[in-house]
Design a protein around this motif. Structure first.
Motif, PDB file in Angstrom:
ATOM      1  N   UNK A 213       0.842  -1.201   0.000  1.00  0.00           N
ATOM      2  CA  UNK A 213       0.000   0.000   0.000  1.00  0.00           C
ATOM      3  C   UNK A 213       0.878   1.252   0.000  1.00  0.00           C
ATOM      4  N   UNK A 214       1.974   1.210   0.771  1.00  0.00           N
ATOM      5  CA  UNK A 214       2.906   2.337   0.770  1.00  0.00           C
ATOM      6  C   UNK A 214       3.551   2.552  -0.587  1.00  0.00           C
ATOM      7  N   UNK A 215       3.932   1.461  -1.249  1.00  0.00           N
ATOM      8  CA  UNK A 215       4.488   1.537  -2.601  1.00  0.00           C
ATOM      9  C   UNK A 215       3.484   2.181  -3.548  1.00  0.00           C
ATOM     10  N   UNK A 216       2.233   1.734  -3.473  1.00  0.00           N
ATOM     11  CA  UNK A 216       1.196   2.242  -4.375  1.00  0.00           C
ATOM     12  C   UNK A 216       0.942   3.727  -4.150  1.00  0.00           C
ATOM     13  N   UNK A 217       0.879   4.149  -2.894  1.00  0.00           N
ATOM     14  CA  UNK A 217       0.630   5.566  -2.610  1.00  0.00           C
ATOM     15  C   UNK A 217       1.770   6.445  -3.120  1.00  0.00           C
ATOM     16  N   UNK A 218       3.001   5.999  -2.931  1.00  0.00           N
ATOM     17  CA  UNK A 218       4.139   6.779  -3.412  1.00  0.00           C
ATOM     18  C   UNK A 218       4.099   6.914  -4.926  1.00  0.00           C
ATOM     19  N   UNK A 219       3.735   5.836  -5.616  1.00  0.00           N
ATOM     20  CA  UNK A 219       3.642   5.873  -7.082  1.00  0.00           C
ATOM     21  C   UNK A 219       2.547   6.836  -7.541  1.00  0.00           C
ATOM     22  N   UNK A 220       1.399   6.806  -6.858  1.00  0.00           N
ATOM     23  CA  UNK A 220       0.307   7.697  -7.237  1.00  0.00           C
ATOM     24  C   UNK A 220       0.693   9.158  -7.001  1.00  0.00           C
ATOM     25  N   UNK A 221       1.287   9.447  -5.868  1.00  0.00           N
ATOM     26  CA  UNK A 221       1.694  10.824  -5.572  1.00  0.00           C
ATOM     27  C   UNK A 221       2.696  11.340  -6.601  1.00  0.00           C
ATOM     28  N   UNK A 222       3.653  10.487  -6.970  1.00  0.00           N
ATOM     29  CA  UNK A 222       4.656  10.881  -7.956  1.00  0.00           C
ATOM     30  C   UNK A 222       4.014  11.126  -9.318  1.00  0.00           C
ATOM     31  N   UNK A 223       3.096  10.232  -9.697  1.00  0.00           N
ATOM     32  CA  UNK A 223       2.439  10.365 -11.003  1.00  0.00           C
ATOM     33  C   UNK A 223       1.562  11.607 -11.066  1.00  0.00           C
ATOM     34  N   UNK A 224       0.803  11.867 -10.019  1.00  0.00           N
ATOM     35  CA  UNK A 224      -0.087  13.027 -10.001  1.00  0.00           C
ATOM     36  C   UNK A 224       0.720  14.320 -10.047  1.00  0.00           C
ATOM     37  N   UNK A 225       1.805  14.380  -9.283  1.00  0.00           N
ATOM     38  CA  UNK A 225       2.638  15.581  -9.281  1.00  0.00           C
ATOM     39  C   UNK A 225       3.231  15.836 -10.671  1.00  0.00           C
ATOM     40  N   UNK A 226       3.654  14.765 -11.328  1.00  0.00           N
ATOM     41  CA  UNK A 226       4.217  14.909 -12.669  1.00  0.00           C
ATOM     42  C   UNK A 226       3.138  15.350 -13.659  1.00  0.00           C
ATOM     43  N   UNK A 227       1.932  14.773 -13.509  1.00  0.00           N
ATOM     44  CA  UNK A 227       0.841  15.123 -14.427  1.00  0.00           C
ATOM     45  C   UNK A 227       0.426  16.580 -14.291  1.00  0.00           C
ATOM     46  N   UNK A 228       0.662  17.177 -13.132  1.00  0.00           N
ATOM     47  CA  UNK A 228       0.325  18.590 -12.928  1.00  0.00           C
ATOM     48  C   UNK A 228       1.316  19.521 -13.617  1.00  0.00           C
TER      49      UNK A 228
END
Length: 339
Positions: A213-228
């Motif tokens: 779950x920690x791995x998944x959250x870190x990936x989502x945060x990184x992806x969302x920040x990049x998409x912005x």
């Protein structure tokens, strides 16, 4: 003992701060080796909810740690053992003077065999995979078959042949262990070993699920920040529906996994832990793959960290056996198939 929501937040904040400082293994920095050990044995006496929280943060940071092999598996095994030698080793683990590697024999309890010597001592022989601490482990815990059943033994690490396993993620700590008539101490009777093995396996499922779950959250945060911030055709790529939908799907997977893991940690049933492991593994792998794709070309390069999260997610997904093993256990519990 369960921490209040305020103390849980404090534990999360403290763990994150220690991981960001990167001064060393978090279990050394925060004295977490005895997290699951009763206060009467010198531990903190905390529970699986707190264990999952720490695992979340370790997964987010991809931090090499002795938390899983020593603080989760070894401490649980030793807490259920019924010998003075096990009690002494548990005290050394909690006190920080010993770190354990643990064999991952899975269902094959004959991978390592124990033989009683003429003077009543034991030796063990066989080959198995194991999890080792990033700081040098001094003891290997392994289940070995005896004439009376499978029992828990401790082997000094210098008497074991340890080689890095061929794996995707070198920071996970997987090694191959070869034992050739290695001197060993019996730590638990077959009955206590069976009880300890079941408890350690369940906690392992929860800890790895929490890490996923920690791995998944870190990936989502990184992806969302990049998409912005990444623009294409004059607009941030996060404004396009394909990216929005992909991030939303990842978020839904994470929230589902987080809820299932939390319920399993509060419950106590093995079936719930198996389900948490499977759901969290899927969330982590999908999130890591999506993170790479959202990053586009840079996401596929060796220099970007996205591939490290994918590696951890994939290795964790098979760390405690193939996915079919866990899915079959869930099916059996639901009455969908035989054992």
């Amino acid at each position: 003992m369960k921490l209040s929501p305020e103390l849980l937040d404090e534990l999360r904040t403290t763990t994150r701060r220690a991981l960001r400082a990167a001064a060393g293994d978090v279990i050394e920095e925060l004295d977490l080796a005895g997290l699951l050990v009763d206060t009467g044995s010198g531990g903190s006496g905390l529970g699986e909810r707190e264990m999952v929280l720490v695992a979340n943060e370790l997964g987010s940071a991809l931090s090499p740690s002795a938390f899983l092999p020593t603080a989760v598996i070894a401490s649980t095994f030793l807490s259920h053992a019924d010998t003075a030698a096990a009690a002494d080793l548990l005290a050394a683990v909690v006190g920080g003077t010993s770190r354990c590697a643990v064999a991952l024999a899975g269902a094959d309890t004959t991978a390592v065999e124990a033989t009683s010597t003429a003077d009543g001592e034991w030796s063990v022989s066989g080959s198995t995979a194991a999890l080792i601490s990033p700081s040098q482990s001094d003891v290997l815990l392994t289940v070995a078959s005896t004439g009376d059943g499978a029992a828990l033994f401790a082997v000094a690490i210098e008497h074991a042949g340890v080689t890095p396993a061929d794996q995707l993620d070198s920071d996970r700590g997987l090694v191959d262990v070869t034992l050739v008539q290695s001197p060993a101490r019996q730590l638990a009777s077959p009955t206590a070993t069976a009880t300890g093995s079941a408890a350690a396996y369940r906690r392992s499922l929860l800890a790895v699920a929490g890490e996923q779950v920690g791995v998944a959250r870190a990936c989502l945060e990184t992806a969302v920040e990049y998409a912005k911030t990444r623009t294409q055709f004059g607009s941030p790529i996060g404004s396009y529906q394909a990216i929005k939908h992909r991030c939303t799907d990842v978020l839904l997977n994470i929230e589902l996994a987080d809820s299932v893991v939390a319920q399993a940690a509060d419950g106590g049933a093995l079936d719930d832990a198996e389900l948490a492991f499977v759901v969290a593994a899927r969330a982590a792998v999908v999130a890591a793959e999506s993170c790479i794709h959202i990053h586009g070309g840079i996401g596929f390069t060796w220099e970007h960290s996205a591939h490290r999260y994918l590696r951890r997610a994939q290795v964790n997904a098979s760390l405690l056996g193939p996915s079919a093993l866990h899915r079959n256990a869930i099916a059996v519990s639901a009455g969908l198939t035989g054992a």
